[in-house]
Design a protein around this motif. Structure first.
Motif, PDB file in Angstrom:
ATOM      1  N   ARG A  66       0.838  -1.212   0.000  1.00 12.11           N
ATOM      2  CA  ARG A  66       0.000   0.000   0.000  1.00 12.11           C
ATOM      3  C   ARG A  66       0.868   1.255   0.000  1.00 12.11           C
ATOM      4  N   LEU A  67       1.915   1.260   0.815  1.00  5.00           N
ATOM      5  CA  LEU A  67       2.814   2.425   0.839  1.00  5.00           C
ATOM      6  C   LEU A  67       3.498   2.618  -0.507  1.00  5.00           C
ATOM      7  N   ALA A  68       3.891   1.521  -1.145  1.00  5.73           N
ATOM      8  CA  ALA A  68       4.535   1.614  -2.460  1.00  5.73           C
ATOM      9  C   ALA A  68       3.571   2.220  -3.482  1.00  5.73           C
ATOM     10  N   ARG A  69       2.303   1.798  -3.453  1.00  3.16           N
ATOM     11  CA  ARG A  69       1.302   2.371  -4.364  1.00  3.16           C
ATOM     12  C   ARG A  69       1.088   3.856  -4.079  1.00  3.16           C
ATOM     13  N   LEU A  70       1.040   4.222  -2.819  1.00  3.35           N
ATOM     14  CA  LEU A  70       0.865   5.631  -2.459  1.00  3.35           C
ATOM     15  C   LEU A  70       2.060   6.462  -2.922  1.00  3.35           C
ATOM     16  N   ASP A  71       3.269   5.944  -2.699  1.00  2.62           N
ATOM     17  CA  ASP A  71       4.482   6.650  -3.129  1.00  2.62           C
ATOM     18  C   ASP A  71       4.522   6.845  -4.631  1.00  2.62           C
ATOM     19  N   ALA A  72       4.060   5.833  -5.362  1.00  2.12           N
ATOM     20  CA  ALA A  72       4.110   5.879  -6.820  1.00  2.12           C
ATOM     21  C   ALA A  72       2.941   6.654  -7.424  1.00  2.12           C
ATOM     22  N   GLY A  73       2.055   7.165  -6.573  1.00  3.17           N
ATOM     23  CA  GLY A  73       0.902   7.900  -7.066  1.00  3.17           C
ATOM     24  C   GLY A  73      -0.105   7.008  -7.771  1.00  3.17           C
ATOM     25  N   GLN A  74      -0.118   5.721  -7.414  1.00  5.13           N
ATOM     26  CA  GLN A  74      -1.001   4.761  -8.076  1.00  5.13           C
ATOM     27  C   GLN A  74      -2.353   4.617  -7.391  1.00  5.13           C
ATOM     28  N   GLU A  75      -2.528   5.242  -6.252  1.00  4.78           N
ATOM     29  CA  GLU A  75      -3.834   5.191  -5.593  1.00  4.78           C
ATOM     30  C   GLU A  75      -4.576   6.457  -5.955  1.00  4.78           C
ATOM     31  N   GLU A 122      -2.472  13.195   3.165  1.00  2.00           N
ATOM     32  CA  GLU A 122      -1.794  14.098   2.231  1.00  2.00           C
ATOM     33  C   GLU A 122      -2.385  13.979   0.826  1.00  2.00           C
ATOM     34  N   LEU A 123      -2.857  12.792   0.465  1.00  7.71           N
ATOM     35  CA  LEU A 123      -3.520  12.587  -0.815  1.00  7.71           C
ATOM     36  C   LEU A 123      -4.768  13.473  -0.933  1.00  7.71           C
ATOM     37  N   HIS A 124      -5.348  13.840   0.194  1.00  6.08           N
ATOM     38  CA  HIS A 124      -6.519  14.711   0.250  1.00  6.08           C
ATOM     39  C   HIS A 124      -6.139  16.190   0.365  1.00  6.08           C
ATOM     40  N   GLY A 125      -4.854  16.498   0.331  1.00 10.34           N
ATOM     41  CA  GLY A 125      -4.419  17.878   0.513  1.00 10.34           C
ATOM     42  C   GLY A 125      -4.461  18.307   1.962  1.00 10.34           C
TER      43      GLY A 125
END
Length: 182
Positions: free
Chosen positions: A15-24, A157-160
Motif C-alpha cells: 500500500r505504501l509503495a502504491r501511495l508513493d508511486a501515485g497509483q492510488e 496528504e492525498l486529500h491535501g
C-alpha cells in the motif's frame, strides 16, 4: 500469529509503495462524518467491547460533512481508532471529534492512554517507527508493523490535508486530521 503479522506487513508495504508511486487514485465525494465514524466504530466493535471501551462522538454541525475519498478516510480513521484502543486501558473512553477551523475541518481521535513520549512525537509518522516496546500489547502479541501511521499520513496528504499527534493535557494522545473544508 506470525504468519498473520507477516501478511499485514506485506499488505502495508504494498500500500505504501502504491501511495508513493501515485497509483492510488482519490475519489471525491461528500462524506458524512457521522457515517464515517459509525463505520470505523463498527469495524472495531468486537475489540472495543472486549476491552470495555466506549466511543463518544462529538461532531460540530458545521463539520458534519467532509469532501474526499470515503474508503481512504475510513482507512485512516480506522487505524487511529484501533491505535487508541490498543494503547488505552480497559474501560476508557475514546472521543471521535469533528470541528470546523476556518477553511479546514478537523477530525480528531483522542484517547485516555499514557500518551506518547515527547521525544517520539516528531517521528511518530515515519515508516517502521514504533514507540517503545513497553507500549505494545505484550510478549505474545508483538503489535503492529510500524507502518500504520505512515499510511495514515500518506492517505491524508492525498486529500491535501495533514495529520498531527499530540498529548492531551489531562493525559492520553490526540491525533488530528486537518482537511480542506471544500
Amino acid at each position: 500469529r506470525h504468519t498473520l503479522r507477516m501478511e499485514r506487513l506485506v499488505r502495508d508495504l504494498l500500500r505504501l509503495a502504491r501511495l508513493d508511486a501515485g497509483q492510488e487514485q482519490r475519489e471525491h465525494a461528500a462524506c458524512g462524518v457521522e457515517t464515517l465514524f459509525a463505520g470505523v466504530e463498527g469495524d472495531l466493535v468486537t475489540t472495543l467491547d472486549a476491552r470495555g471501551q466506549r466511543v463518544e462522538r462529538q461532531i460540530a454541525p458545521d463539520a458534519a460533512t467532509v469532501h474526499g475519498d470515503p474508503a481512504k478516510l475510513h482507512d485512516a480513521l480506522r487505524n487511529l481508532l484501533e491505535n487508541a484502543s490498543n494503547y488505552s486501558a480497559e474501560g476508557t473512553t475514546i472521543v471521535l471529534g469533528a470541528a470546523r477551523d476556518g477553511s479546514s475541518v478537523l477530525l480528531t481521535v483522542a484517547d485516555e492512554g499514557r500518551g506518547i513520549p515527547e521525544s517520539d512525537l516528531p517521528r511518530i509518522f515515519e515508516r517502521f517507527y514504533r514507540v517503545d516496546k513497553a507500549r505494545s500489547r505484550g510478549e505474545r502479541d508483538p503489535g503492529g508493523t510500524g507502518l500504520g501511521l505512515a499510511i495514515v499520513k500518506h492517505l491524508i496528504e492525498l486529500h491535501g490535508g495533514k495529520v498531527a499527534a499530540a498529548n492531551r493535557p489531562g493525559g492520553g494522545a490526540i491525533f488530528t486530521i486537518e482537511l480542506p473544508a471544500s
